[in-house]
Design an enzyme around this catalytic site. Sequence first.
Site, mmCIF file in Angstrom:
data_model
loop_
_atom_site.group_PDB
_atom_site.id
_atom_site.type_symbol
_atom_site.label_atom_id
_atom_site.label_comp_id
_atom_site.label_asym_id
_atom_site.label_seq_id
_atom_site.Cartn_x
_atom_site.Cartn_y
_atom_site.Cartn_z
ATOM 1 N N LYS A 79 41.677 44.274 43.175
ATOM 2 C CA LYS A 79 42.675 43.899 42.121
ATOM 3 C C LYS A 79 41.940 44.063 40.715
ATOM 4 C CE LYS A 79 46.294 43.742 44.706
ATOM 5 N NZ LYS A 79 47.731 44.451 44.656
ATOM 6 N N ASP A 105 50.256 37.407 46.190
ATOM 7 C CA ASP A 105 49.968 37.027 47.712
ATOM 8 C C ASP A 105 48.470 36.478 47.711
ATOM 9 O OD1 ASP A 105 52.231 37.128 49.224
ATOM 10 O OD2 ASP A 105 52.120 39.279 49.178
#
Length: 339
Positions: A79, A105
């Site tokens: 990410k 999340d």
Amino acid sequence: MRWTDDRRHRTLVFMKFSHPDAHAWRCPPAPTDVRDFHASLPDYAPTPLTEVPGLAKELGVGRLFVKDESSRLGLPAFKALGASWAVHRVLKDHIGQVTLTAATDGNHGRAVARAARTAGQKAHIFVPHNVPDQAVDAIRAEQAEVTVVNGTYDDAVEMARKADGILVQDMGLPGYEEIPAWIVDGYGTLCAEIDEQLGDHPDLVVIPVGVGSFAQAVITHYRGHDTKTRLVAVEPDTAACVLESLRAGERKTIPTGDTIMTGLNCGTPSTTAWPFLRNGLSAAVAISDAECAKAVEDLRANNVHSGPCGAAPLAGLRVLRDDLGPLGTVVLISTEGPR
């Protein structure tokens, strides 16, 4: 497009999606300046592409590789590629102190928080109530404010949208598309590394899918070039929003349940990713937590240390193997390290 519901070999119901002509679909190629930006970062290095011959033999493929994202720009997940590029682009247009907001999340929020801290900015991250405490603590360790939402990932996204600040979200929404597109562009560096490490395009790439933004990046990379690489998406069977949307022929929001694949526990595909998912995926499948847990163990036995989201592609390939025919070179993208 063809859907099947095959119960012959499993006790759990699962869905499979097949689009055999997807490799012929084309889209504009990804921008080329993102890789240079990542290469300029102090912590940048290509992540390993690890060959796993034992698993290749089990699955009857020529060569099997795992793209290991357990350490990327100092964080334990891919990410950081999207967040670093998107925050860079956002801050080019803003002078002075800002607050960057995001829902997560786990891994995306931590990456946004790290990028904000590195740039001397503030971050406010919203997490669903079922995100593990250690993931929340890791975000707070980046000096971010964290709000735990008594609801789902989609609820957290809605709260992040309404909060004061600049939303840096890896999910396109109606009227919110530019920043998610920058995040997708950032993910493309991973695919360029794969091709360089292999020296060619693989025959098959297997991708873990949440809202579909990372899959959009992989689709853009391979469908933006003249390749025949097949692309397979894997989701939890408790949160298969992409599968349900493909079945319906339009984006759908579905209820989700708990899963060990926390980062894939999403109920609505990204608006910006949807056209790519609909047209560019060769196949898709939903897997159980038990299948994913076994994949985590089997990767560890082959010296690849992956979290559940990262192990999902191995579980998905096992489910779909009989449908895919002869395979030469296959890449599984392990998007995170152990949790």
